[in-house]
Design a protein around this motif. Structure first.
Motif: not given
Length: 1016
Positions: A338, A331, A371, A978-980, A334-335
């Motif tokens: 991005k 996670v 994400s 969301d994951l962001l 990606i966080l």
């Protein structure tokens, strides 16, 4: 008379002669170098050992660095033609401007490479004569004494000359190369092939001499063939320049930073010469290094990004391994990945760029979709050894049902030469061309090779729509995926993990790095949770420090670091950093827990009591040793309790009375099991007293520690290693252990030059049998494994992966089953019948094998390449056997794995002082607790952009669940995110009578991840 037969070989010989004639050396440059063992900045470029070099003279050893100064004079007698420099220092070189900003990268022509993909060397430097005052040349360059792959090529100056570039010959060379290779790959007898060959033959007759007139006439003869175009295309290729750069591999991390500068500056120079050129690069970590070390170069990159010719790619901080990192790590990859591209370039990354990782976790599709990542690009599955993946374009479905559109370039490489053979292979090999008209090509030289060179771009200029080849357009990959997405309804679905049938050794290699990674993941989880609670009480949340810690951990999860496939220096350096990171994190945990403990109401407790913290989302009742005394503590879910520090002899006596160890009889007993050992230390029997059931298969030997020959490298070992019985460790002595509620036998083993000490522990009231192990491993070419033949019959082994579990076959019915002999699991694997099962837990291991009823754990490997000292060191690890009623879901095995890895944390209360913070917390408190046993809280952290709290939960058993989450904080709003951490929808808060308590109802689909934003 018959036509002259046309043969390829004379035409290829002509091509070689043309290549040699492109550059005409005129005069030597003077080369002076200042050599240092490590890089020094431009301002200190003359601080090293000074030497003046002639071609053939040595300037350093492997990994030496040097600042080179090349000087010379362009004589007025040199014709007013194109002048270039030819530079090759037998290593990697970066030319800089007068401020030290990288200008262009060069690479020795002696670099190792797959020459079927092209020649890796870059040695040509363009010279603008009008900008040179008086014809005097002075060029500074930063050198590293290694080839692309970290090999030593002799460390000698190969070439440093001023030369004339014959542009007419250069252009004709690429004309002939493209046409000749096109003809070579066209079907024999076709009109297109024969006409190309005839034209080339006619040209060869013109080129008895390479005079300007002959070259001009030859180009005119070929012009018609180059201008012939195809009709309506049924298949097209999107080409994007690529320069795959491993952040560490056969070179240290410090060299990757310089590889980035060499590569990216080369890309910028190529863009100036070729207006169609589109390049892409992934990994925010690499961009961030450029920003820190080469800010002016970074500004130039940003300008090309704004133009749309440079494409930031990928959605992770680094091209991470996806087998070994934990769920929250993926996670954060990606966080942070991005967010970086969004903040730096204003771009939303919708593609996961993973060309080279060693298998793909079935948890990834959900992580990507939550994400905002819809697509994935890879090519590594083409390396599988036994079965060919059936698609190049397909929908990949994860364990929760999420799907991402996935594409593998059908050329099966990210180092495409962009030659006619590349285009023809892509069309021929594309497994989905019956339903898709689009494929991706990644062209260029990777591993620091500067990406695309002039050869790639000259070919593409001639191949745009050349008759006989599928049309090729240079464009960013996001445009390709948008086009491919229009065809998604026609693609097949692949469900579950994308298992790479190769590189299974990377689940075990470099065991110390894997252990540190696990410990850091768990420590960061603990720290973030504690820091959130402390921030609620007024202590500043350490956002910046946590991000720094996380990003370094994420860096070491790169797919050639954490898997164990880098050189020794990478691990020498990362192990030092891991130790420092873990010490910093643990110190912050302790300090934060003490801060929390300082807010507890002392009127209700003994001020010399102990505060016990539990970060897991269920109540735990466990034995805990503090200040040398054992006690049973009961700690609420995701909270704490205070226990007295006073001794309780009755409890200690009671505990001892139920545990037994007998050295002579080689047995252990507690209230759950009787364990009997063989003379060599293996387990003959485990009797489950509660179930009256034997755990170990009759005739088998549990915890069978064996050493196997391992002549593989860090990536691979022989698939048939188990065909030999392996070699047992030699038991030297055994003695008893009594420690409060714990009893054990301590076995001391030797093998070769190595020793291993293992304490087999039973704890009163526990169904866990722990194997606490220390090893001083000094073997070469060996692997150490343990096996447990259990009395269970099942066709499936259940394995924990990130955010859930995966079932794999225990049989070998097909080649697909056979290929998955070594499998990845995180904290546990489990073999279960409907009413009984056995799990094997671990605190830092990943490589497993499960065949029929035998669970096998891979403990250590000592390979010799690329690190000749791999795992020859001291190791510490624990694995545990846990037999249980019911299957792995009913027995809540995920909880048992977490309990082994996440211990209770005691803090001793200090006496009150005048500066003690205002007391607020009660004697015992729960902060978060889901009311269903199948829900795990993966993380609690502060939001990236506010003081809100983010809590991430997931369903562990693969079923639909309705649950209510208790929140022991006062919250004003709860949002699904969301994951962001973008808000999706608000949730209704179920208020409770007590002010600082509330609840929200949640519904989970199988293995679903839910993230919440709490506004406090």
């Amino acid at each position: 008379m018959p036509y002259e037969p046309i043969r390829f070989e004379p035409l290829k010989q002509l091509l070689s002669k043309l290549r040699e004639a492109i550059y005409e050396p005129v005069t030597q440059l003077t080369a002076t170098a200042w050599v240092t063992p490590e890089p020094v900045p431009f301002a200190e470029r003359m601080s090293g050992d000074k030497i003046t070099l002639s071609p053939g003279e040595r300037w350093g050893k492997l990994w030496d660095c040097a600042w080179f100064c090349f000087t010379g004079h362009i004589s007025q007698s040199i014709p007013d033609t194109k002048v270039v420099l030819l530079l090759d220092v037998n290593g990697e070189l970066c030319l800089v401007d007068n401020e030290g900003t990288p200008v262009q990268g060069l690479t020795t022509i002696n670099s190792e490479f797959d020459f079927t993909l092209g020649l890796p060397g870059k040695r040509v430097v363009q010279v603008d004569r009008s900008s040179i005052s008086g014809g005097e040349i002075e060029i500074w360059a930063d050198a590293s004494n290694n080839d692309l792959f970290g090999k030593y090529c002799g460390g000698t100056l190969k070439e440093a000359v001023i030369a004339i570039c014959h542009e007419d010959i250069r252009g004709l060379y690429y004309d002939i190369e493209v046409l000749l290779e096109t003809a070579e790959h066209l079907p024999a007898g076709t009109a297109r092939r024969e006409k190309i060959l005839q034209s080339l033959y006619d040209v060869s007759l013109q080129l008895a001499k390479f005079t300007p007139d002959c070259i001009h006439q030859a180009k005119q003869l070929l012009e018609r063939q180059l201008l012939l175009r195809g009709g309506d295309p049924v298949f097209s290729i999107s080409a994007v320049g690529h320069a795959h750069i491993d952040l560490a591999w056969l070179w240290p991390i410090r060299e990757t930073i310089r590889k980035g500068a060499r590569t990216f500056s080369t890309v910028l120079r190529m863009m100036e010469r070729y207006p169609d050129y589109v390049f892409g690069a992934s990994q925010p970590q690499l961009y961030d290094w450029m920003k820190s070390h080469y800010p002016k170069l970074y500004d130039q990159i940003k300008e090309r990004v704004r133009e749309g010719r440079w494409e930031p790619q990928g959605a992770m901080w680094v091209e991470s391994d996806t087998n070994v990192p934990g769920g929250e790590s993926l996670v954060r990859q990606i966080l942070y990945g991005k967010r970086y591209f969004q903040q730096e370039f204003g771009l939303e990354m919708r593609t996961l760029w993973m060309p080279d990782v060693f298998g793909y976790s079935a948890s990834l599709p959900q992580l990507l979709r939550k994400s905002g990542v819809d697509y994935m690009m890879t090519q590594k599955l083409s390396w599988s050894e036994y079965n060919r993946h059936p698609h190049h374009s397909f929908l990949w479905e994860g364990i929760d049902g999420s799907t991402v559109l996935t594409h593998m370039p059908p050329e099966d490489t990210y180092n495409s030469p962009a030659a006619p053979r590349s285009i023809i292979k892509a069309e021929r090999e594309y497994l989905d061309k019956n339903v898709s008209s689009h494929a991706l090509m990644l062209f260029g030289i990777g591993d620091g090779g500067g990406g695309p060179g002039e050869e790639h771009l000259e070919r593409l200029a001639r191949e745009k729509n050349l008759l006989g080849l599928a049309p090729v357009i240079q464009e960013p990959s996001w445009k390709f995926f948008e086009r491919l997405n229009e065809e998604r309804d026609h693609f097949q679905t692949w469900r579950g993990e994308l298992y790479l049938e190769k590189h299974q050794g990377t689940l075990t290699s470099q065991a110390r790095n894997k252990r540190y990674n696990r410990k850091m993941e768990k420590a960061l989880r603990e720290l973030e949770f504690a820091a959130v609670l402390a921030a609620w009480l007024g202590k500043p949340y350490p956002s910046e420090k946590l991000e720094t810690l996380w990003k370094e951990v994420l860096l070491y999860q790169f797919h050639d670091i954490l898997p164990g496939s880098s050189i020794k220096r990478v691990y020498d350096e990362s192990l030092i950093r891991y130790e420092e990171l873990l010490q910093q994190t643990e110190a912050m945990i302790t300090e934060t827990h003490r801060y929390l403990a300082g807010h507890i109401l002392t009127s209700e407790v003994d001020e010399k009591g102990i505060v016990v913290f539990n970060s897991l989302p269920w109540e735990r009742e466990e034995w805990l040793q503090v200040n040398g005394r054992w006690r049973i503590v009961q700690v609420p879910a995701m909270g704490y309790t205070v226990v007295s520090d006073a001794a309780d002899p009755a409890v200690e006596v009671e505990a001892v009375s139920y545990v037994h160890a007998r050295t002579k009889e080689r047995s252990l007993e507690n209230d759950k099991f009787i364990v009997k050992f063989a003379e060599n230390g293996g387990i003959l029997s485990i009797l489950d007293k509660e179930e009256a059931r034997e755990v170990i298969r009759q005739g088998g030997l549990g915890n069978d520690l064996r050493v196997y020959h391992d002549d593989g490298d860090a990536w691979d070992f022989r698939h048939d290693y188990s065909a030999s019985p392996g070699m047992p460790l030699i038991l030297q002595h055994v003695h008893e252990l009594f420690d409060g509620p714990k009893t054990g036998l301590v076995f001391a083993y030797s093998y070769g030059e190595s020793t291993l000490t293992q304490t087999v522990v039973l704890t009163e009231g526990s169904r866990r049998i722990d194997f606490e192990t220390t090893a001083d491993w000094r073997e070469e070419g060996k692997m150490l494994r343990t096996s447990f033949p259990v009395e269970i019959r099942t066709d499936q082994v259940h394995c924990e992966i990130q955010f859930g579990s995966l079932s794999r076959p225990t049989h070998r019915n097909t080649m697909w089953d056979f290929a998955k002999d070594e499998i990845c699991a995180h904290q546990w694997v489990d073999l279960s019948e409907p009413d009984y099962g056995v799990a094997l837990l671990n605190d830092c291991k990943y490589g497993h094998r499960a065949i029929h009823n035998v669970i096998d754990l891979h403990l250590l490997r000592s390979t010799s390449y690329p690190d000749p000292a791999a795992d020859r060191a001291e190791h510490k690890f624990t694995y545990s056997l846990y037999s249980h009623q019911g299957n792995h879901v009913q027995a809540e095995i995920y909880r048992r794995g977490n309990e082994l890895n996440i211990p209770l944390r005691p803090v001793i209360l200090s006496p009150s002082s005048s500066d003690r913070p205002k007391e607020k917390l009660p004697h015992s408190k729960v902060f978060f607790r889901p009311n269903h046993p199948g829900i795990m809280v993966e993380s609690v952290k502060k939001a990236e952009d506010s003081s809100d709290i983010i809590i991430r939960l997931y369903e562990t058993s693969g079923t639909q669940i309705k649950t209510r989450l208790f929140i022991g904080l006062e919250v004003s709003e709860v949002w699904m995110v969301d994951l962001l951490e973008n808000e999706i929808s608000s949730l209704e808060i179920q208020e409770q009578p007590i002010k600082e308590q509330s609840e929200v109802d949640l519904f989970f689909k199988p293995f679903e991840i839910i993230s919440l934003r709490l506004k406090v």
